[in-house]
Design a protein around this motif. Structure first.
Motif, mmCIF file in Angstrom:
data_model
loop_
_atom_site.group_PDB
_atom_site.id
_atom_site.type_symbol
_atom_site.label_atom_id
_atom_site.label_comp_id
_atom_site.label_asym_id
_atom_site.label_seq_id
_atom_site.Cartn_x
_atom_site.Cartn_y
_atom_site.Cartn_z
ATOM 1 N N ASN A 115 0.553 9.937 10.749
ATOM 2 C CA ASN A 115 1.823 10.667 10.652
ATOM 3 C C ASN A 115 1.648 12.128 10.248
ATOM 4 O O ASN A 115 2.627 12.836 10.028
ATOM 5 N N GLU A 116 0.385 12.561 10.168
ATOM 6 C CA GLU A 116 0.091 13.981 9.983
ATOM 7 C C GLU A 116 -0.616 14.551 11.213
ATOM 8 O O GLU A 116 -1.259 15.598 11.155
ATOM 9 N N ASP A 117 -0.510 13.818 12.314
ATOM 10 C CA ASP A 117 -1.041 14.228 13.622
ATOM 11 C C ASP A 117 -2.559 14.347 13.652
ATOM 12 O O ASP A 117 -3.118 15.093 14.467
ATOM 13 N N GLN A 118 -3.230 13.602 12.776
ATOM 14 C CA GLN A 118 -4.688 13.572 12.790
ATOM 15 C C GLN A 118 -5.155 12.364 13.608
ATOM 16 O O GLN A 118 -4.655 11.252 13.421
ATOM 17 N N LEU A 119 -6.107 12.594 14.506
ATOM 18 C CA LEU A 119 -6.608 11.508 15.343
ATOM 19 C C LEU A 119 -7.280 10.441 14.478
ATOM 20 O O LEU A 119 -8.180 10.734 13.697
ATOM 21 N N ILE A 120 -6.834 9.196 14.636
ATOM 22 C CA ILE A 120 -7.399 8.076 13.889
ATOM 23 C C ILE A 120 -8.444 7.341 14.718
ATOM 24 O O ILE A 120 -9.577 7.128 14.296
ATOM 25 N N VAL A 121 -8.050 6.960 15.927
ATOM 26 C CA VAL A 121 -8.953 6.188 16.772
ATOM 27 C C VAL A 121 -8.513 6.328 18.222
ATOM 28 O O VAL A 121 -7.334 6.580 18.508
ATOM 29 N N SER A 122 -9.475 6.178 19.118
ATOM 30 C CA SER A 122 -9.199 6.245 20.550
ATOM 31 C C SER A 122 -9.847 5.043 21.221
ATOM 32 O O SER A 122 -11.023 4.751 20.982
ATOM 33 N N PHE A 123 -9.077 4.339 22.047
ATOM 34 C CA PHE A 123 -9.594 3.157 22.745
ATOM 35 C C PHE A 123 -9.568 3.401 24.249
ATOM 36 O O PHE A 123 -8.564 3.857 24.791
ATOM 37 N N ASN A 124 -10.672 3.074 24.916
ATOM 38 C CA ASN A 124 -10.698 3.166 26.377
ATOM 39 C C ASN A 124 -11.164 1.864 27.026
ATOM 40 O O ASN A 124 -11.520 1.844 28.202
ATOM 41 N N GLN A 125 -11.157 0.786 26.226
ATOM 42 C CA GLN A 125 -11.489 -0.538 26.736
ATOM 43 C C GLN A 125 -10.497 -1.545 26.169
ATOM 44 O O GLN A 125 -9.828 -1.279 25.170
ATOM 45 N N SER A 126 -10.437 -2.704 26.796
ATOM 46 C CA SER A 126 -9.545 -3.750 26.307
ATOM 47 C C SER A 126 -10.053 -4.283 24.975
ATOM 48 O O SER A 126 -11.222 -4.103 24.612
ATOM 49 N N ALA A 127 -9.177 -4.967 24.251
ATOM 50 C CA ALA A 127 -9.555 -5.529 22.955
ATOM 51 C C ALA A 127 -10.686 -6.542 23.106
ATOM 52 O O ALA A 127 -11.576 -6.627 22.247
ATOM 53 N N GLU A 128 -10.663 -7.304 24.197
ATOM 54 C CA GLU A 128 -11.708 -8.308 24.413
ATOM 55 C C GLU A 128 -13.079 -7.653 24.549
ATOM 56 O O GLU A 128 -14.062 -8.099 23.942
ATOM 57 N N VAL A 129 -13.147 -6.593 25.329
ATOM 58 C CA VAL A 129 -14.427 -5.896 25.529
ATOM 59 C C VAL A 129 -14.875 -5.238 24.234
ATOM 60 O O VAL A 129 -16.049 -5.317 23.848
ATOM 61 N N ARG A 130 -13.934 -4.604 23.532
ATOM 62 C CA ARG A 130 -14.289 -3.940 22.271
ATOM 63 C C ARG A 130 -14.792 -4.948 21.245
ATOM 64 O O ARG A 130 -15.780 -4.702 20.547
ATOM 65 N N THR A 131 -14.111 -6.090 21.167
ATOM 66 C CA THR A 131 -14.508 -7.118 20.203
ATOM 67 C C THR A 131 -15.897 -7.651 20.514
ATOM 68 O O THR A 131 -16.727 -7.828 19.613
ATOM 69 N N GLN A 132 -16.151 -7.896 21.784
ATOM 70 C CA GLN A 132 -17.460 -8.413 22.184
ATOM 71 C C GLN A 132 -18.566 -7.408 21.877
ATOM 72 O O GLN A 132 -19.614 -7.775 21.326
ATOM 73 N N GLU A 133 -18.332 -6.156 22.216
ATOM 74 C CA GLU A 133 -19.341 -5.128 21.956
ATOM 75 C C GLU A 133 -19.575 -4.947 20.462
ATOM 76 O O GLU A 133 -20.720 -4.793 20.014
ATOM 77 N N GLU A 134 -18.490 -4.979 19.680
ATOM 78 C CA GLU A 134 -18.613 -4.809 18.234
ATOM 79 C C GLU A 134 -19.352 -5.982 17.605
ATOM 80 O O GLU A 134 -20.201 -5.801 16.724
ATOM 81 N N GLU A 135 -19.047 -7.196 18.063
ATOM 82 C CA GLU A 135 -19.711 -8.371 17.504
ATOM 83 C C GLU A 135 -21.196 -8.385 17.861
ATOM 84 O O GLU A 135 -22.039 -8.753 17.036
ATOM 85 N N GLU A 136 -21.532 -7.961 19.062
ATOM 86 C CA GLU A 136 -22.943 -7.882 19.453
ATOM 87 C C GLU A 136 -23.688 -6.868 18.584
ATOM 88 O O GLU A 136 -24.826 -7.104 18.167
#
Length: 301
Positions: A145-166
């Motif tokens: 809410n102060e216009d600071q970038l928190i996170v950016s996603f360019n993949q689905s949650a399934e792909v992100r979860t799999q990559e993160e778990e690996e």
């Protein structure tokens, strides 16, 4: 030269035809547009109901996200056909205040968690729209809410979860394998399995009744100076064939806060396949340990 211009003409006609098809599809969808109850559309409805949105209606959806009084989103807007910027509202401050004191959580982590949840729905809505072409995932950027970038996603949650778990699995320290009455020390707690048996009790009104349900006793001891939430739901269980087995979720399974320096003992239940030995693995961010349970030790021989 004639062949060259002929090829150019063919390509031009083909590209024009594709563009015209997209325009026709968009116009048909506009004609079929109805007033949607966005709040009633669940995450699974986008695919299950085969919802399709023209670009204009997807823009309506973005507007709806920020128009609710209790919305965590202040604004959601398309930057281009593949990029969406989402700005969180001041309602996030109330969410941060409501976090229990015993849970020490950085505000950024809260924003990231909410962004991940919002992203799943927003991404499915985008993929139901005509903005989605050639199976290219959008980039969705989330700002506080102060216009600071928190996170950016360019993949689905399934792909992100799999990559993160690996990635996590590669970095985890393997503490080894153990049996009953062997305690394993993790970073802030100790786990000990104290025994087990095959039980006849079953859940009521279940569609499928398993042949074998195993009960194990497990103890969590909190060795840190903060409260710790002990939950057997974090165990994964496999049999000797490599099949992942289901936890059997009786209401009395262990899931409680443990005070510093205290221990708690409770049950874990799982559906046994009769193909032991079974491996029960507990993972934290930093490490993992596995307990081996043979069929005969729990009355399945």
């Amino acid at each position: 030269m004639v062949k060259k211009y002929g090829l150019i003409l063919i390509l031009t006609i083909a590209m024009t035809a594709c563009t015209n098809e997209e325009m026709v599809e968009e116009e048909i969808m506009k004609d079929e547009k109805t007033e949607r109850d966005w709040a009633s559309i669940s995450l699974f409805d986008w695919e299950k109901e085969e919802i399709r949105l023209p670009k204009e209606e997807f823009q309506d959806y973005l507007h709806w996200l920020s128009s609710r009084e209790d919305s965590e989103i202040e604004k959601a807007e398309m930057i281009d056909h593949k990029t969406i910027d989402v700005y969180f509202s001041d309602n996030m401050d109330e969410l941060l205040v409501d976090i229990p004191e015993e849970l020490v959580v950085e505000p950024t982590k809260v924003y990231e968690t909410v962004a991940s949840i919002q992203d799943t729905h927003l991404r499915e809505a985008y993929k139901a729209s005509t903005y989605y072409q050639n199976q290219i995932e959008p980039t969705i950027r989330y700002y506080d809410n102060e216009d600071q970038l928190i996170v950016s996603f360019n993949q689905s949650a399934e792909v992100r979860t799999q990559e993160e778990e690996e990635r996590k699995e590669q970095n985890r320290t393997d503490l080894g394998t153990y049996g009953f009455n062997q305690s394993v020390m993790f970073e802030n707690f100790t786990i000990t399995f104290t025994g087990g048996n095959n039980i006849p009790r079953r859940l009521e009104d279940e569609i499928y009744t398993p042949k074998h349900v195993v009960h194990l006793g497990v103890e969590f001891e909190n060795t840190s100076d903060r409260k710790f939430f002990a939950s057997v739901d974090l165990f994964t269980i496999t049999d000797s064939w490599g099949n992942e087995l289901d936890l059997y979720k009786f209401d009395d399974r262990l899931a409680e806060f443990v005070d510093p320096g205290q221990a708690i003992h409770g049950p874990i239940y799982f559906v046994a396949s009769g193909k032991g030995p079974y491996e029960l693995t507990y993972r934290t961010e930093e490490s993992k340990a596995t307990w081996i349970v043979e069929d005969e030790r729990v009355g399945l021989d």
